[in-house]
Design an enzyme around this catalytic site. Sequence first.
Site, PDB file in Angstrom:
ATOM      1  N   LYS A  43      48.501  40.171  35.875  1.00 20.66           N
ATOM      2  CA  LYS A  43      48.288  39.161  36.927  1.00 20.66           C
ATOM      3  C   LYS A  43      47.931  37.821  36.287  1.00 20.66           C
ATOM      4  CE  LYS A  43      44.025  39.044  39.087  1.00 20.66           C
ATOM      5  NZ  LYS A  43      43.387  37.726  38.986  1.00 20.66           N
ATOM      6  N   ASN A  44      47.062  37.880  35.285  1.00 26.32           N
ATOM      7  CA  ASN A  44      46.533  36.637  34.728  1.00 26.32           C
ATOM      8  C   ASN A  44      47.473  35.952  33.744  1.00 26.32           C
ATOM      9  OD1 ASN A  44      44.419  37.019  36.431  1.00 26.32           O
ATOM     10  ND2 ASN A  44      42.966  37.703  34.858  1.00 26.32           N
ATOM     11  N   ARG A 116      42.915  30.794  43.153  1.00 26.44           N
ATOM     12  CA  ARG A 116      42.499  29.607  42.393  1.00 26.44           C
ATOM     13  C   ARG A 116      43.666  29.009  41.618  1.00 26.44           C
ATOM     14  NH1 ARG A 116      37.406  28.291  40.831  1.00 26.44           N
ATOM     15  NH2 ARG A 116      37.874  28.003  38.646  1.00 26.44           N
ATOM     16  N   CYS A 140      38.077  35.175  43.865  1.00 29.31           N
ATOM     17  CA  CYS A 140      36.997  36.112  44.150  1.00 29.31           C
ATOM     18  C   CYS A 140      35.658  35.397  44.127  1.00 29.31           C
ATOM     19  CB  CYS A 140      37.009  37.250  43.133  1.00 29.31           C
ATOM     20  SG  CYS A 140      38.300  38.451  43.434  1.00 29.31           S
ATOM     21  N   ARG A 145      32.172  29.142  40.310  1.00 28.72           N
ATOM     22  CA  ARG A 145      33.532  28.893  39.843  1.00 28.72           C
ATOM     23  C   ARG A 145      33.968  27.446  40.067  1.00 28.72           C
ATOM     24  NH1 ARG A 145      37.470  33.798  40.842  1.00 28.72           N
ATOM     25  NH2 ARG A 145      38.232  33.056  38.844  1.00 28.72           N
ATOM     26  N   ASP A 329      35.954  41.351  33.478  1.00 26.20           N
ATOM     27  CA  ASP A 329      36.697  42.144  34.464  1.00 26.20           C
ATOM     28  C   ASP A 329      36.568  43.650  34.221  1.00 26.20           C
ATOM     29  OD1 ASP A 329      38.534  39.798  35.689  1.00 26.20           O
ATOM     30  OD2 ASP A 329      38.314  39.560  33.535  1.00 26.20           O
ATOM     31  N   VAL A 351      29.596  35.823  31.748  1.00 22.12           N
ATOM     32  CA  VAL A 351      30.692  34.910  32.105  1.00 22.12           C
ATOM     33  C   VAL A 351      30.504  34.330  33.506  1.00 22.12           C
ATOM     34  CG1 VAL A 351      33.196  34.677  32.356  1.00 22.12           C
ATOM     35  CG2 VAL A 351      32.249  36.126  30.542  1.00 22.12           C
ATOM     36  N   ARG A 437      45.344  41.940  45.666  1.00 25.15           N
ATOM     37  CA  ARG A 437      45.491  40.686  44.902  1.00 25.15           C
ATOM     38  C   ARG A 437      45.830  40.977  43.453  1.00 25.15           C
ATOM     39  NH1 ARG A 437      40.727  37.109  44.646  1.00 25.15           N
ATOM     40  NH2 ARG A 437      42.202  36.192  43.216  1.00 25.15           N
TER      41      ARG A 437
HETATM   42  N1  EPU Z   1      33.833  27.247  34.598  1.00 24.61           N
HETATM   43  C1  EPU Z   1      33.208  26.051  34.868  1.00 24.61           C
HETATM   44  N2  EPU Z   1      33.985  24.956  35.161  1.00 24.61           N
HETATM   45  C2  EPU Z   1      35.332  25.042  35.203  1.00 24.61           C
HETATM   46  C3  EPU Z   1      35.993  26.262  34.916  1.00 24.61           C
HETATM   47  C4  EPU Z   1      35.199  27.358  34.621  1.00 24.61           C
HETATM   48  O1  EPU Z   1      31.980  25.971  34.837  1.00 24.61           O
HETATM   49  O2  EPU Z   1      35.974  24.008  35.483  1.00 24.61           O
HETATM   50  C5  EPU Z   1      33.012  28.434  34.305  1.00 24.61           C
HETATM   51  C6  EPU Z   1      33.163  29.496  35.390  1.00 24.61           C
HETATM   52  O3  EPU Z   1      32.336  29.208  36.496  1.00 24.61           O
HETATM   53  C7  EPU Z   1      32.779  30.748  34.656  1.00 24.61           C
HETATM   54  C8  EPU Z   1      33.313  30.490  33.254  1.00 24.61           C
HETATM   55  O4  EPU Z   1      33.505  29.078  33.140  1.00 24.61           O
HETATM   56  O5  EPU Z   1      31.389  30.888  34.606  1.00 24.61           O
HETATM   57  C9  EPU Z   1      34.606  31.189  32.921  1.00 24.61           C
HETATM   58  O6  EPU Z   1      35.619  30.848  33.847  1.00 24.61           O
HETATM   59  P1  EPU Z   1      37.162  30.805  33.429  1.00 24.61           P
HETATM   60  O7  EPU Z   1      37.673  29.438  33.690  1.00 24.61           O
HETATM   61  O8  EPU Z   1      37.310  31.373  32.070  1.00 24.61           O
HETATM   62  O9  EPU Z   1      37.794  31.826  34.459  1.00 24.61           O
HETATM   63  P2  EPU Z   1      39.063  31.625  35.389  1.00 24.61           P
HETATM   64  O10 EPU Z   1      40.170  30.972  34.648  1.00 24.61           O
HETATM   65  O11 EPU Z   1      38.644  31.043  36.700  1.00 24.61           O
HETATM   66  C10 EPU Z   1      40.223  33.854  34.702  1.00 24.61           C
HETATM   67  C11 EPU Z   1      40.729  35.045  35.441  1.00 24.61           C
HETATM   68  C12 EPU Z   1      39.560  35.899  35.890  1.00 24.61           C
HETATM   69  C13 EPU Z   1      38.778  36.329  34.652  1.00 24.61           C
HETATM   70  C14 EPU Z   1      38.330  35.083  33.870  1.00 24.61           C
HETATM   71  C15 EPU Z   1      37.638  35.437  32.565  1.00 24.61           C
HETATM   72  C16 EPU Z   1      42.748  34.249  36.467  1.00 24.61           C
HETATM   73  C17 EPU Z   1      43.461  33.888  37.704  1.00 24.61           C
HETATM   74  N3  EPU Z   1      41.487  34.612  36.610  1.00 24.61           N
HETATM   75  O12 EPU Z   1      39.431  33.135  35.636  1.00 24.61           O
HETATM   76  O13 EPU Z   1      40.116  37.035  36.503  1.00 24.61           O
HETATM   77  O14 EPU Z   1      37.648  37.068  35.053  1.00 24.61           O
HETATM   78  O15 EPU Z   1      39.471  34.274  33.562  1.00 24.61           O
HETATM   79  O16 EPU Z   1      38.485  36.173  31.740  1.00 24.61           O
HETATM   80  O17 EPU Z   1      43.319  34.247  35.377  1.00 24.61           O
HETATM   81  C18 EPU Z   1      40.180  38.874  37.926  1.00 24.61           C
HETATM   82  O18 EPU Z   1      41.291  39.097  37.433  1.00 24.61           O
HETATM   83  O19 EPU Z   1      39.561  39.645  38.710  1.00 24.61           O
HETATM   84  C19 EPU Z   1      39.528  37.612  37.606  1.00 24.61           C
HETATM   85  C20 EPU Z   1      38.488  37.116  38.263  1.00 24.61           C
END
Ligand code: EPU
Length: 457
Positions: A43-44, A116, A140, A145, A329, A351, A437
């Site tokens: 998915k990611n 997102r 989620c 976030r 995850d 995280v 999802r």
């Molecule tokens: N963060 C910030 N500011 C930002 C972006 C992120 O403070 O502008 C913080 C977040 O709040 C969090 C941390 O940085 O505390 C990590 O967030 P990250 O940006 O790495 O996560 P993401 O890109 O929003 C993706 C996956 C998630 C997975 C995380 C970590 C997708 C669509 N989502 O999220 O997947 O948990 O990376 O590996 O790729 C899932 O699949 O269930 C899922 C939530």
Amino acid sequence: MNTLLSASATPNPGDGEGELLGEVLSIRGGRPLTGRVDVKGAKNLATKAMVAALLGEDVSVLRDVPDISDVQVVRSLLEVHGVTVEDDGEGVLRLDPRGAVSAHMEEIDAHAGASRIPILFCGPLLHLLGQAFIPDLGGCRIGDRPIDFHLDALRAFGAIVEKLPSGIRLSAPGGLRGADIELPYPSVGATEQVLLTAVRAKGTTELRNAAIEPEIMDLIAVLQKMGAIISYEPNRVIFIEGVDSLRGYDHRCIFDRNEAASWACAALATDGDIFVGGAKQQEMLTFLNVFRKAGGDFDIAEDGIRFRRGGALRPVVVETDVHPGFMTDWQQPLIVALTQAEGESIVHETVYENRLGFTRALVQMGADIVVHPEGIASSDRRVPRRALEQAAVIKGATPLHGADVVVPDLRGGYSYVIAALAAEGQSTVRNIGIIRRGYEKFLDKLAAVGADFDVIG
Ligand code: EPU
């Protein structure tokens, strides 16, 4: 000082997605899950590669795309922007961006759903159309976030960011130019944002403190196929030399290691034996170590990995982290299995600040789990403490019994289903739609490993 939060039995609507997406399962537990499931593309990665197709001057082909609702959301958003998407019904998408146009805010808002991913459209749309709009973002509910890293990066490329009541409008009248960016945290999404923007920006971009998850490496492979020039160095530094044009790609998605780890934990929790077709060792090394330490056993085959118990389950101490650490995850399904290990396990969630709320329902089912909302200090930590971290202390082994629970988020929801399958008696699990999802053909796969359930609503 740590404040103790005893996990209560009531599902917390604040942890949920706010809307009930339908489907209620009645589950009869207490039976090991045994059989084979196959995992498709991640998915990611798939959703990000679909966005990358917008950057190409001709058709892209993406293979092994999972049939999940997050993919449908990105597909709708691409279509709203004039991209033609053809699906052969077997996981192959053909994406033609040649008719790309700007979309109305209302249309974008209507198709963004709870995802997102829309934020990742910004860079490609700014290159293509000079403007982009992103609605209020979903995903989620596992923490605040925020998107500050994304917006700061886009500003560094020269974008003008305007906050409106309905979302955020971006424009780049003078085009985007390469930037020097250091992320405050190796965020997966922000790293993808920089990659998708820098490949067509004028000049070179240097990104420091980048995320280096296997899905990001696969996105880099996609972009390289399109004509991008991206190199990475030790210590999380990525260089991107902008190019004038990119072509389409033909790419098979990396497998979904989150889904693979989920089924592995299902085997561990239910004392089952599951072969996960398509799972690969390299991307799961860290998970496999913890799985083994917790009492699991596995056999690596050419076409997948077989997961089962290797004896009695054992308690473990785990810290979630960015790659190559233990993924956030993975902790939710693992905690279900740890309720069956004799002794005290600790899961430090570093995280997200709200990814342990799901344990409340496990307590309702008989687990002994206490969440420490401000984390627990400990001398032998590998991951530096973060202000937002939490910890869960799981004392086992506790028999689980059936309960009536509401799915709070994607991974938490999956965990409730396997907890219900590990528990004695009958459970009702509501709001199953969220699980779609990220888990394709979820009910078919449950049936394939012998789960005893009915869809009742
Ligand atoms: N963060 C910030 N500011 C930002 C972006 C992120 O403070 O502008 C913080 C977040 O709040 C969090 C941390 O940085 O505390 C990590 O967030 P990250 O940006 O790495 O996560 P993401 O890109 O929003 C993706 C996956 C998630 C997975 C995380 C970590 C997708 C669509 N989502 O999220 O997947 O948990 O990376 O590996 O790729 C899932 O699949 O269930 C899922 C939530």
